[in-house]
Design a protein around this motif. Structure first.
Motif, PDB file in Angstrom:
ATOM      1  N   LEU A 191       0.916  -1.264   0.056  1.00 50.24           N
ATOM      2  CA  LEU A 191      -0.049  -0.019   0.026  1.00 50.24           C
ATOM      3  C   LEU A 191       0.975   1.154  -0.053  1.00 50.24           C
ATOM      4  O   LEU A 191       2.152   1.209   0.486  1.00 50.24           O
ATOM      5  CB  LEU A 191      -0.864   0.053   1.363  1.00 50.24           C
ATOM      6  CG  LEU A 191      -2.022  -1.260   1.471  1.00 50.24           C
ATOM      7  CD1 LEU A 191      -2.256  -1.437   2.871  1.00 50.24           C
ATOM      8  CD2 LEU A 191      -3.161  -0.606   0.634  1.00 50.24           C
ATOM      9  N   ARG A 192       0.232   2.281  -0.678  1.00 48.61           N
ATOM     10  CA  ARG A 192       1.137   3.371  -0.650  1.00 48.61           C
ATOM     11  C   ARG A 192       1.110   4.303   0.754  1.00 48.61           C
ATOM     12  O   ARG A 192      -0.040   3.971   1.513  1.00 48.61           O
ATOM     13  CB  ARG A 192       0.826   4.603  -1.729  1.00 48.61           C
ATOM     14  CG  ARG A 192       1.323   3.956  -3.250  1.00 48.61           C
ATOM     15  CD  ARG A 192       1.359   4.897  -4.184  1.00 48.61           C
ATOM     16  NE  ARG A 192       0.126   5.416  -4.457  1.00 48.61           N
ATOM     17  CZ  ARG A 192      -0.320   6.032  -5.816  1.00 48.61           C
ATOM     18  NH1 ARG A 192       0.662   6.643  -6.189  1.00 48.61           N
ATOM     19  NH2 ARG A 192      -1.474   6.226  -5.839  1.00 48.61           N
ATOM     20  N   VAL A 289       0.039   4.408 -10.163  1.00 48.51           N
ATOM     21  CA  VAL A 289      -0.831   4.116  -9.062  1.00 48.51           C
ATOM     22  C   VAL A 289      -0.422   3.364  -7.939  1.00 48.51           C
ATOM     23  O   VAL A 289      -0.914   2.798  -7.122  1.00 48.51           O
ATOM     24  CB  VAL A 289      -2.469   3.941  -9.721  1.00 48.51           C
ATOM     25  CG1 VAL A 289      -3.176   5.135 -10.289  1.00 48.51           C
ATOM     26  CG2 VAL A 289      -2.607   2.606 -10.108  1.00 48.51           C
ATOM     27  N   SER A 290       0.813   2.735  -8.461  1.00 48.34           N
ATOM     28  CA  SER A 290       1.268   1.523  -7.345  1.00 48.34           C
ATOM     29  C   SER A 290       2.814   1.965  -6.798  1.00 48.34           C
ATOM     30  O   SER A 290       2.908   1.780  -5.659  1.00 48.34           O
ATOM     31  CB  SER A 290       1.070   0.164  -8.059  1.00 48.34           C
ATOM     32  OG  SER A 290       1.872   0.216  -9.250  1.00 48.34           O
ATOM     33  N   ARG A 324       1.179  10.593  -1.770  1.00 48.63           N
ATOM     34  CA  ARG A 324       0.949   9.174  -1.351  1.00 48.63           C
ATOM     35  C   ARG A 324       2.628   8.701  -1.725  1.00 48.63           C
ATOM     36  O   ARG A 324       3.365   9.132  -2.682  1.00 48.63           O
ATOM     37  CB  ARG A 324       0.321   8.477  -2.538  1.00 48.63           C
ATOM     38  CG  ARG A 324      -1.375   8.820  -2.547  1.00 48.63           C
ATOM     39  CD  ARG A 324      -1.914   8.134  -1.405  1.00 48.63           C
ATOM     40  NE  ARG A 324      -3.442   8.812  -1.284  1.00 48.63           N
ATOM     41  CZ  ARG A 324      -4.109   8.117  -0.431  1.00 48.63           C
ATOM     42  NH1 ARG A 324      -3.935   7.196   0.313  1.00 48.63           N
ATOM     43  NH2 ARG A 324      -5.276   8.469  -0.367  1.00 48.63           N
ATOM     44  N   LEU A 325       3.105   7.993  -0.700  1.00 46.36           N
ATOM     45  CA  LEU A 325       4.685   7.462  -0.718  1.00 46.36           C
ATOM     46  C   LEU A 325       4.691   6.340  -0.984  1.00 46.36           C
ATOM     47  O   LEU A 325       3.935   5.286  -0.798  1.00 46.36           O
ATOM     48  CB  LEU A 325       5.253   7.903   0.628  1.00 46.36           C
ATOM     49  CG  LEU A 325       4.761   9.226   1.213  1.00 46.36           C
ATOM     50  CD1 LEU A 325       5.560   9.610   2.759  1.00 46.36           C
ATOM     51  CD2 LEU A 325       5.285  10.406   0.152  1.00 46.36           C
ATOM     52  N   GLY A 394      -2.605   1.620  -4.372  1.00 47.21           N
ATOM     53  CA  GLY A 394      -2.179   3.264  -4.242  1.00 47.21           C
ATOM     54  C   GLY A 394      -2.855   3.707  -3.284  1.00 47.21           C
ATOM     55  O   GLY A 394      -2.313   4.613  -2.562  1.00 47.21           O
ATOM     56  N   GLY A 395      -3.857   3.036  -2.427  1.00 44.24           N
ATOM     57  CA  GLY A 395      -4.529   3.600  -1.258  1.00 44.24           C
ATOM     58  C   GLY A 395      -3.576   3.504  -0.020  1.00 44.24           C
ATOM     59  O   GLY A 395      -2.722   2.682  -0.209  1.00 44.24           O
TER      60      GLY A 395
END
Ligand code: BES
Ligand code: ZN
Length: 455
Positions: A191-192, A289-290, A324-325, A394-395
């Protein structure tokens, strides 16, 4: 009785109960919903007590903590989920009201249907299956269902930091993620992380007449716009110095798997309804997104936004900005770099205030070689008829780091059953009933196998 048969025989009763759960407007972001959070927690307490769990409501809004003591020598698992939901607005875009669950076209529509009440419910059903058909759960279970995930998990963070020994477990199980697609079952393996800031810009002491005094003061709305546009270039690259430092190159094996997915531009255009895609140059949409970090504006506020024109220079402007990291990025050094950069690019004539919202979280990764991951593959394959693929999401679920730590560093299994089309955090959130029932079956199959894992 097989899990599938039990679910089929109890469908109506289970659906009624899920609807009861979804009717609570448990919005953690609004202080006015505190009592709804309390009521939702009490509803969960009622159910879990009836199942034979020892239940406590801890903190405010309450984290529901429940413990089930299973057979001697059986593994101990920690289940984590959240009963709070995102605000439902804009309300006018919902086909049916967000807290009056409606079943249509094979899905249940309500805020929280997928994120995360529906998915928590898959596990409530799984536990009930064991109690009803076998008189007991085959293992020991810590249950933590919090009411603040969507706003930063403050209560749960402090709770976990207190009584560490209590949480020691053999695996953590979470269903708060999604498949890549209905026919591509997925186990989430990364997950980010998340950094969330609010930037406030102050100019004149009050809103000014934009004619009589326009041209001599800095306009806070414009100043904010300068700042925001300087954070990210048109090439999709974040401009904060050092932002990309430490990021690892994508793994060749992962890249190979990604190429086999129908994750092309067209797919994401349809999913988002955006006229065309944007983002960091040099990376595919799936990579963006990942495995790539990003920065977004979540909301902006300034000046007059009502009907018609009002001629003012607003006294202030503000924006909510999230980053988002990905693995390798350190939230604390990025936070420091972000603050310094925003201050440095701010025009003269305004004052800037930067506040951090939420606990910062680095990216999260979980290995695929543990026995608890293997049985998740088997459980999902049994229920959905296809072997799941490992994929990054990505969440973020920031609390997972702390959960893993207090559980003793055990594997964390992210076995979520949502779909990318479920409209989580958007109007008309829903959860496909197929995903719910098969997800419940997968949960049962996972617990059944987990009970037999050699610790
Ligand atoms: N369930 C989501 C995380 C998620 C989203 C997983 C999409 C898989 C697919 C979770 O409830 C969530 O929304 N988390 C927040 C973080 C929080 C601190 C606001 C997020 O990612 O924005
Ligand atoms: Zn969410």
């Amino acid at each position: 009785m097989t899990p599938r048969l039990w679910i089929a025989e109890n469908t109506e009763r289970l659906l009624q109960r899920l609807q009861d759960f979804l009717r609570f407007p448990s919005i953690s972001a609004h202080p006015t919903h505190r009592s709804d959070l309390q009521r939702t927690a009490e509803w969960l307490r009622g159910f879990l007590s009836r199942m034979g769990f020892e239940v406590e409501l801890l903190g405010d809004p309450p984290t529901v903590y429940a413990h089930y003591a299973g057979p001697e020598g059986a593994p101990t698992l920690l289940f984590y989920g959240h009963y709070d939901v995102q605000p439902p607005d804009p309300l006018e875009l919902w086909v049916s009201p967000p807290f009056e669950p409606q079943i249509r076209d094979g899905a249940i529509y309500a805020r929280g249907a997928c994120d995360d009440k529906g998915q928590v419910f898959a596990h409530l059903g799984a536990w009930e299956y064991f109690i009803e058909t076998q008189g007991q759960l085959p293992l020991s279970l810590h249950v933590l269902i919090e009411g603040e995930e969507e706003t930063g998990s403050e209560t749960l963070y402090s709770l976990l930091k207190e009584g560490r020994e209590k949480w020691k477990s053999d695996a953590v199980i979470v269903s708060d993620t999604a498949f890549f697609a209905e026919d591509i079952p997925t186990l989430t393996v990364g997950l980010r992380g998340l950094l969330y800031a609010e930037i406030r810009v102050r100019g004149p002491q009050r809103d000014l007449h934009s004619g009589s005094l326009g041209g001599i003061v800095e306009n806070p709305a414009l100043a904010l716009a300068y700042i925001l546009t300087a954070l990210k270039g048109r090439d999709g690259r974040v401009r904060i110095p050092g932002f990309y430092q430490g990021i690892q190159a994508p793994d060749a094996q992962e890249r190979q798997l990604w190429r086999s997915l129908p994750a092309n531009e067209e797919y994401y255009r349809k999913l988002t309804g955006s006229p065309s895609l944007a983002g960091e140059v040099g990376f595919t949409p799936l990579e963006r997104v990942s495995i790539r970090p990003t920065l977004d504006v979540n909301g902006m506020k300034s000046g007059y936004t009502g009907i018609g024109a009002k001629t003012i220079i607003p006294a202030e402007a503000s924006a909510k900005v999230s980053m988002r990291l990905v693995p390798g990025q350190d939230p604390e050094s990025i936070w420091a770099a972000f603050r310094a950069y925003v201050q440095a690019i701010s025009p003269a004539g305004v004052e800037i205030e930067i506040e951090r919202l939420h606990e910062a979280a680095p990216a999260f990764e979980t290995p695929t070689n543990s026995p608890f991951y293997k049985i998740a593959e088997e459980a999902v394959e049994t229920a959905f008829g296809r072997r799941p693929i490992p994929l990054r999401e990505g969440g973020s679920i920031p609390i997972l780091h702390t959960l893993r730590e207090v559980a003793g560093g055990c594997p964390v299994i992210l076995m979520g059953f949502g779909l990318p089309t479920d409209a989580v955090h958007s109007p008309n959130e829903h959860f496909r009933l197929d995903q719910l029932w098969k997800g419940m079956e997968a949960a049962i199959e996972w617990y059944r196998r987990a009970a037999a894992v050699n610790k």
